[in-house]
Design a protein around this motif. Sequence first.
Motif, short mmCIF file in Angstrom:
data_model
loop_
_atom_site.label_atom_id
_atom_site.label_comp_id
_atom_site.label_asym_id
_atom_site.label_seq_id
_atom_site.Cartn_x
_atom_site.Cartn_y
_atom_site.Cartn_z
N LEU A 227 -30.87 -13.04 2.17
CA LEU A 227 -30.17 -14.02 2.32
C LEU A 227 -29.37 -14.09 3.58
O LEU A 227 -28.40 -13.59 3.84
N ASN A 228 -29.79 -14.99 4.63
CA ASN A 228 -29.44 -15.00 6.16
C ASN A 228 -29.18 -13.60 6.80
O ASN A 228 -30.15 -13.12 6.75
N ARG A 229 -27.92 -12.84 6.55
CA ARG A 229 -27.93 -11.72 7.18
C ARG A 229 -27.69 -10.51 6.17
O ARG A 229 -27.70 -9.26 6.41
N ASP A 230 -27.80 -10.88 4.95
CA ASP A 230 -27.66 -9.95 3.94
C ASP A 230 -28.72 -9.61 2.95
O ASP A 230 -29.48 -10.41 2.67
N ARG A 243 -28.54 -23.24 1.56
CA ARG A 243 -28.77 -24.12 2.22
C ARG A 243 -30.04 -24.45 3.31
O ARG A 243 -30.91 -23.38 3.23
N ALA A 244 -30.52 -25.66 3.72
CA ALA A 244 -31.50 -25.74 4.45
C ALA A 244 -31.49 -24.75 5.68
O ALA A 244 -30.27 -24.31 6.09
N PHE A 245 -32.56 -24.29 6.04
CA PHE A 245 -32.85 -23.38 7.11
C PHE A 245 -32.26 -21.86 6.86
O PHE A 245 -32.37 -20.94 7.87
N CYS A 246 -31.86 -21.70 5.62
CA CYS A 246 -31.08 -20.38 5.49
C CYS A 246 -32.33 -19.28 5.32
O CYS A 246 -33.06 -19.26 4.39
N PRO A 247 -32.52 -18.25 6.13
CA PRO A 247 -33.43 -17.38 6.30
C PRO A 247 -33.39 -16.67 4.90
O PRO A 247 -32.75 -16.37 4.30
N GLN A 248 -34.48 -16.29 4.40
CA GLN A 248 -34.87 -15.63 3.17
C GLN A 248 -36.19 -14.76 2.96
O GLN A 248 -37.20 -15.28 3.74
N ALA A 249 -36.28 -13.65 2.29
CA ALA A 249 -37.17 -13.01 2.08
C ALA A 249 -37.05 -12.19 0.91
O ALA A 249 -35.84 -12.24 0.37
#
Length: 277
Positions: A227-230, A243-249
């Motif tokens: 999630l984002n940087r974590d 939130r919108a555009f929060c990077p995720q994998a």
Amino acid sequence: MTRSYYSHLGGHPPQEQLLTDRAVFTEAYAVLPRGTMRDITASRLPHWEGTRLWVIARPMSGFSETFSHYVMDVAPGGGSEKPEADGGAEAVLFVTTGEAELKIGRAVHVLGPGGYAYLPAGTRWSLRNRASQAKLGFHWIRKRYVPAEGLGAPEPVISSDAEAEQVPMPGTDGRWVTTRFVDPDDLRHDMHVTIVTLEPGAVIPFMETHVMEHGLYVLQGKAVYRLNRDWVEVEAGDYMWLRAFCPQACYAGGPGPFRYLLYKDVNRHAPLGLGDR
């Protein structure tokens, strides 16, 4: 595949427990572990009898702006004849334990674990736990419906996890599957609630970054989520709010499948000002 739906909520931790947990609220996401959903954090609603709930997402300035997500806990005989006060709110219900008697107009539907209902804005509905002893647990996701000119409004949908379409992600040999309760090509819908299933070892192998807001409630299993940087460990009963555009994998753990109930807003123009919401 054996399906299970996390529903163990409430209670209170012992005084000997260390104040160590995974709860976090950042500028891009929040994680609410299942241990945060205790008696002391429960809420109540007007016109709901024998019912408590946990509000795990709500519209907030600068964060989520489209939806609210409740985890409902209804005692035997409890429920509501006037569940929704906002005539513009559409809803999805997803049952995790017990049986819900859902009335839509004159039609009566019984939803057991895995049961799903989509209720368009303006629908007259009521819900009861008719059991004599067992509690009813379900998710209630609400959104203000945004009409689209010329398309009309969608009808109610009654389905279940067992009967809904399961669509494998291409190139994954069925190890990453989405359970879809409504047709994604039906543009009358402005939100989708699906179930995502990742088998042990399956991955979301790139950093998804997109306009849709997300709510992810883990129904079963465990995983490590980016999630984002974590990197964050999550398990059944945890909730993630993006939130919108929060990077995720994601990397799915074992020994069983990792499954989560997913909300996202879809099929509408991005609002250009506060008056467009």
